[in-house]
Motif scaffolding. Structure first.
Motif, PDB file in Angstrom:
ATOM      1  N   LYS A 298      -5.125  -1.020  -4.582  1.00 11.48           N
ATOM      2  CA  LYS A 298      -4.794  -2.337  -4.033  1.00 11.48           C
ATOM      3  C   LYS A 298      -3.892  -2.224  -2.806  1.00 11.48           C
ATOM      4  O   LYS A 298      -3.994  -3.012  -1.874  1.00 11.48           O
ATOM      5  CB  LYS A 298      -4.096  -3.192  -5.108  1.00 11.48           C
ATOM      6  CG  LYS A 298      -4.985  -3.492  -6.302  1.00 11.48           C
ATOM      7  CD  LYS A 298      -4.322  -4.403  -7.302  1.00 11.48           C
ATOM      8  CE  LYS A 298      -3.214  -3.733  -8.086  1.00 11.48           C
ATOM      9  NZ  LYS A 298      -3.667  -2.666  -8.998  1.00 11.48           N
ATOM     10  N   THR A 299      -3.002  -1.222  -2.837  1.00 13.85           N
ATOM     11  CA  THR A 299      -1.993  -1.145  -1.788  1.00 13.85           C
ATOM     12  C   THR A 299      -2.611  -1.045  -0.390  1.00 13.85           C
ATOM     13  O   THR A 299      -2.186  -1.734   0.529  1.00 13.85           O
ATOM     14  CB  THR A 299      -1.073   0.070  -2.016  1.00 13.85           C
ATOM     15  OG1 THR A 299      -0.771   0.146  -3.403  1.00 13.85           O
ATOM     16  CG2 THR A 299       0.202  -0.066  -1.237  1.00 13.85           C
ATOM     17  N   ASP A 398       3.115  -7.995  -5.174  1.00 11.02           N
ATOM     18  CA  ASP A 398       2.503  -6.960  -5.996  1.00 11.02           C
ATOM     19  C   ASP A 398       2.968  -7.129  -7.441  1.00 11.02           C
ATOM     20  O   ASP A 398       4.090  -7.545  -7.680  1.00 11.02           O
ATOM     21  CB  ASP A 398       2.935  -5.584  -5.467  1.00 11.02           C
ATOM     22  CG  ASP A 398       2.024  -4.469  -5.960  1.00 11.02           C
ATOM     23  OD1 ASP A 398       1.015  -4.773  -6.620  1.00 11.02           O
ATOM     24  OD2 ASP A 398       2.324  -3.292  -5.686  1.00 11.02           O
ATOM     25  N   GLU A 399       2.110  -6.796  -8.378  1.00 10.49           N
ATOM     26  CA  GLU A 399       2.455  -6.889  -9.805  1.00 10.49           C
ATOM     27  C   GLU A 399       3.015  -8.280 -10.104  1.00 10.49           C
ATOM     28  O   GLU A 399       4.108  -8.434 -10.633  1.00 10.49           O
ATOM     29  CB  GLU A 399       3.492  -5.818 -10.175  1.00 10.49           C
ATOM     30  CG  GLU A 399       3.140  -4.413  -9.742  1.00 10.49           C
ATOM     31  CD  GLU A 399       1.986  -3.819 -10.546  1.00 10.49           C
ATOM     32  OE1 GLU A 399       1.627  -4.383 -11.594  1.00 10.49           O
ATOM     33  OE2 GLU A 399       1.435  -2.808 -10.106  1.00 10.49           O
TER      34      GLU A 399
HETATM   35 MG    MG Z   1       0.066  -0.918  -7.093  1.00 12.40          MG
END
Ligand code: MG
Ligand code: ADP
Length: 696
Positions: A298-299, A398-399
Motif C-alpha cells: 500500500k505504501t 495509514d492503518e
Molecule cells: Mg503499511
C-alpha cells in the motif's frame, strides 16, 4: 411525540433511586432504553426435555425439582463462591452450578420446582449445567408473565432479576406503547411486509409464538440497518456535491518515480493507482479506502498518489499510528525520492512526531506553512493546532483502524477540501465494507507481490517452549533474524510470566553468543529508535518486543517470529504480527506458544494456524467476535446495532440499504411530512447523528 417516552425510568412504578442506579449500569436511562433492551434469548417451555434425553454439549431446557443444595467458597480463590444444586425429574438427575452469585442459595431450597436453561456438559462423570438461566415455578406472583410458553431472558447484573426486569418492561410496554411513534414510513413497511414498531416491541419481549418473535426481530433489525445507513449515505451525497481539487495526473514527478521504481507494480497496484488517478483528476473530493492485506504494497501506492499532488504544487500529509512506523516510512520514501528533481528543486520530505525537540518541531511547522516541505510523514502529532499547511492537497491515513473517526476527520480540515486516501490492512467482505464505509469508495489490493512465501505457522503448548526456541535458534544460525513477541511488558497476575522483560532475560541465556534486543513502548524514543535501527542493520539477531511491531515494520531478513501467549492476541492482531516476517526471500516461520482455554481462543488459534489469507482471516475474526468488537467501539456506529447482525443478515442489510438510498434520492434532507418521524428516530437512536453530519 417521541420525546414523551424519552423520559427517565424514575417515573416508572417500582423504580426507586437504588434501582435507577442499577439500571443505569445496564445502560438503561429512559423508558425507550428499556423498550429497546432486547432479550438475549428466550426460554421456550414448549421445548422442555426430560433429563434422560438431554444432549450433551447443547443448550437445553428442563423442568426439575431441587433435590439437594450445597455451596462453598472456592478453595482456589478467596471470595469466589460456588452455589451448587442437584435437580431431578422422573427420568434422571442433573447438577447445576453458579459462580459468584452467593445470593442464589436462597432460591434453591429442596422441593422447589424450576425450569432451567443452559448448556449441558459432562463433568466428573455426571451431567452438569453451568450458570443456567432459571425460572422458579413455585411461589410466583407474576405467574402469567413468567409462565408463558416463551419468556424473555435478559442480560442481568446483581440486584436486577429476570422477573423484575420482565415486570418492568411489561409495565413500560403497557403504558408507553400507545405513544410509540414509528420511524419507518408506512409505505416502506408495506413493501417489505414489516410489523409496525408498537407490535414489534411487544412481540420481541413477549412473543406469543416463535413466528411472531421472528417477525418482530426482522422488523427491528431492518430498522437498525436502515437508520444506520442514512447518515452515511447523506455524508456521501454531500461529499460528491462538494467541489474539490483537480489534480494534475501523470505529471513530471509522478512519471519519474514510476520510472525509478525498484520493482514492477503488481496488477492490483496498477488497477488501484488508476482508480486513485481518476479520483484525483476529477473535481469532487476523493474519499477512498484502500484495503490490502499486510505486505500487499500500500505504501508505494500512497506515495505515488502523493507525487500526483506534488505535480500540481500541492503538499501531502501521511499519518501513521506509531513513531517507529513514521520513521520507517520517512527513511524509505526519502531514499526513493533522493534522485528525483523537479525544476531544480528536490522533493522535500518531513517527519513530525511527538518525540522531536521543540526546535525541530518549530522548524517543521515553519517549513510546512511556507510550503517548503512537500510531504510530511507523522503520527497524530500532525493533528496538533500548530501544524499548518500552505496548500494541503492530499491526506493519507495509514492503518486507519488505529484512529477514531473524529481524529481521521481532523487532518483534512487543515487544507481546503484535500483528497483523502485511507488505508487499512484488515480487509472485510464487500457487503460489510459498504455498510461501514458506505461513505467511502473502496479499492482493494487483492494480490501480494510475486515471490512471497507464505509463512508456516506452528503451534507449541507451553511445556514445549524449549522446542520452539530450539527451532528458532537453528534458523537464526543460518543467518536469519527473529522476533519474539510478548503481550505485556511486565509480569502481571492475569497474564502470567512470559512478559517482555522476563522473556528478554531468558532469551539472553537461551541464545548465548547471539545479540538480543528489546523494544517496547515504555522505552524512551531514542532507545526504541536505536534498537530498531540496530535490528535493521543486522546488529541484533533476536528482537524481543511487544505489539509495537504490529504495524508496518519491514525487515526482509527477519523471517522467524515466535509469539508468546499467542492466545492472548486477537486474530487480526496475530495476522498483522505474522505479516512482519513474510517479506523476504526466505521461508518464514511463525511459532505460536499457546494453551488456549476458552472456545473462542481455541477457534482463533486454529484459524491462524490453518489460514494465511487475510480476507479469510478477517471474515473468521468477524464471525468469532461479532462486528461490534471487531471494529472497536469508538470507530463506527456498528456497536449501536443491538440486534441486527450484518454477517448473518446480509440480505436484509441489502434491502435496507436500497431503501435508504431510494428514500434519500426522493428527500435528501428528510423534510417531507412522511419522513419527519424518521428524522426524529435518527436523532434519538444515533446521538452522534448531528456530529456525523457535521464532519466534512
Ligand atoms: Mg503499511
Ligand atoms: P503494506 O501493504 O503492508 O503497507 P508495504 O507497502 O509496506 O505493505 O509493502 C511491503 C513490502 O513489499 C515493502 O518492502 C515494499 O517495498 C514491497 N513491495 C511493494 N510493492 C511491491 C511490488 N510490486 N513488488 C515487489 N515488492 C513490493
Amino acid at each position: 411525540m417521541q420525546e414523551r417516552y424519552n423520559i427517565s425510568l424514575r417515573y416508572l412504578k417500582g423504580v426507586g433511586p437504588k434501582k435507577v442506579k442499577l439500571l443505569n449500569r445496564l445502560g438503561l436511562k429512559t423508558i425507550e432504553d428499556l423498550l429497546y433492551y432486547f432479550p438475549r434469548r428466550y426460554l421456550n417451555r414448549s421445548k422442555l426435555i426430560p433429563i434422560s434425553q438431554i444432549k450433551e454439549g447443547e443448550y437445553q431446557a428442563i423442568k426439575a425439582r431441587v433435590l439437594a443444595r450445597g455451596d462453598r467458597e472456592s478453595w482456589q480463590r478467596r471470595g469466589f463462591s460456588i452455589v451448587e444444586a442437584a435437580f431431578g425429574d422422573e427420568t434422571g438427575k442433573i447438577y447445576c452450578v453458579w459462580f459468584n452469585q452467593p445470593y442464589l442459595k436462597n432460591y434453591f431450597k429442596p422441593g422447589i420446582e424450576a425450569v432451567l436453561y443452559g448448556r449441558v456438559e459432562k463433568y466428573q462423570g455426571r451431567l452438569q449445567m453451568v450458570q443456567a438461566e432459571f425460572e422458579l415455578l413455585s411461589g410466583d406472583k407474576d405467574a402469567v408473565l413468567n409462565l408463558a410458553q416463551i419468556v424473555p431472558i435478559y442480560g442481568l447484573i446483581e440486584g436486577i432479576s429476570q422477573r423484575y426486569l420482565r415486570k418492568l418492561i411489561k409495565h413500560a410496554l403497557d403504558e408507553f406503547i400507545p405513544r410509540v411513534c414509528d420511524g419507518l414510513p408506512y409505505a416502506l413497511r408495506k413493501r417489505h411486509n414489516l410489523l409496525n414498531l408498537a407490535k414489534s416491541l411487544i412481540y420481541i419481549h413477549f412473543p406469543p409464538d416463535e413466528n411472531l418473535q421472528q417477525e418482530a426481530y426482522r422488523r427491528l433489525a431492518f430498522e437498525e440497518f436502515f437508520l444506520y445507513q442514512i447518515p452515511i449515505l447523506m455524508r456521501k451525497m454531500r461529499r460528491v456535491q462538494k467541489k474539490g481539487l483537480v489534480h494534475r495526473v501523470d505529471g513530471v514527478i509522478f512519471n519519474s518515480l514510476m520510472q525509478n521504481l525498484p520493482f514492477k507494480l503488481t496488477a492490483a497496484q496498477e488497477r488501484v493507482l488508476l482508480e486513485i488517478k481518476k479520483d484525483m483528476g476529477a473535481g469532487s473530493v476523493m474519499q477512498r479506502l484502500l484495503q490490502g492485506e499486510v505486505g500487499s504494497g500500500k505504501t508505494i501506492v500512497a506515495f505515488l498518489a502523493s507525487c500526483i499532488a506534488f505535480d500540481g504544487g500541492y503538499q501531502a500529509a501521511f499519518m501513521v499510528p506509531t513513531e517507529i512506523l513514521a520513521k520507517q516510512h520517512y527513511e524509505r520514501i526519502k531514499y526513493q525520492v533522493s534522485n528525483i528533481k523537479y525544476q531544480d528543486r528536490k522533493i522535500k520530505i518531513g517527519l513530525l512526531v511527538s518525540s522531536l525537540g521543540k526546535k525541530e518541531k518549530e522548524k517543521i511547522y515553519r517549513e510546512l506553512k511556507e510550503g517548503k516541505v512537500d510531504l510530511i510523514i507523522g503520527t497524530h502529532a500532525l493533528l496538533e493546532e500548530k501544524t499548518k499547511f500552505k496548500n494541503l492537497g492530499l491526506v493519507i491515513i495509514d492503518e486507519q483502524h488505529k484512529f477514531g473517526v473524529g481524529q481521521r476527520a481532523l487532518l483534512p480540515k487543515k487544507g481546503s477540501s484535500p483528497d483523502c486516501l485511507i488505508m487499512t490492512a484488515t480487509p472485510i467482505p464487500r457487503t460489510l465494507s459498504m455498510t461501514i464505509y458506505g461513505d467511502l469508495d473502496i479499492s482493494t489490493l487483492d494480490r501480494l507481490p510475486e515471490g512471497r512465501i507464505p509463512p508456516q505457522t506452528i503451534l507449541y503448548s507451553p511445556d514445549k517452549r524449549k522446542e520452539a526456541y530450539k527451532f528458532a535458534a537453528e534458523k537464526i544460525k543460518t543467518g536469519r533474524q527473529a522476533y519474539i513477541v510478548c503481550p505485556k511488558i511486565e509480569e502481571s497476575e492475569s497474564f502470567g510470566k512470559q512478559s517482555a522483560l522476563e522473556v528478554y532475560r531468558q532469551a539472553q541465556e537461551e541464545f548465548r553468543g547471539l545479540k538480543v534486543g528489546l523494544v517496547h513502548a515504555r522505552l524512551r524514543q531514542v532507545e526504541q529508535d536505536k534498537v530498531m535501527s540496530d535490528f535493521k542493520e543486522g546488529k541484533i539477531n533476536i528482537l524481543v518486543a511487544t505489539t509495537v511491531l504490529e504495524v508496518g515494520i519491514d525487515v526482509a531478513n527477519a523471517s522467524i517470529m515466535l509469539i508468546e501467549q499467542a492466545d492472548y492476541f486477537g486474530l487480526t492482531q496475530l495476522h498483522q504480527l505474522r505479516g512482519r516476517i513474510a517479506r523476504g526471500v526466505h521461508q518464514p516461520y511463525c511459532l505460536l506458544i499457546a494453551d488456549p482455554k476458552t472456545d473462542e481462543a481455541k477457534e482463533r488459534i486454529e484459524a491462524i494456524v490453518n489460514l494465511s489469507d487475510g480476507f479469510k482471516l478477517a471474515e473468521e475474526d468477524l464471525k468469532i467476535r461479532g462486528p461490534g468488537e471487531f471494529f472497536g467501539r469508538r470507530q463506527h456506529g456498528l456497536s449501536d446495532l443491538k440486534i441486527a447482525n450484518p454477517l448473518t443478515q446480509m440480505h436484509l442489510l441489502k434491502e435496507a440499504m436500497e431503501e435508504a438510498k431510494e428514500l434519500l434520492r426522493l428527500d435528501s434532507s428528510l423534510t417531507q411530512q412522511q419522513n419527519l418521524s424518521l428524522k426524529e428516530a435518527l436523532k434519538k437512536r444515533f446521538p452522534e447523528y448531528e456530529e456525523l453530519m457535521a464532519v466534512g
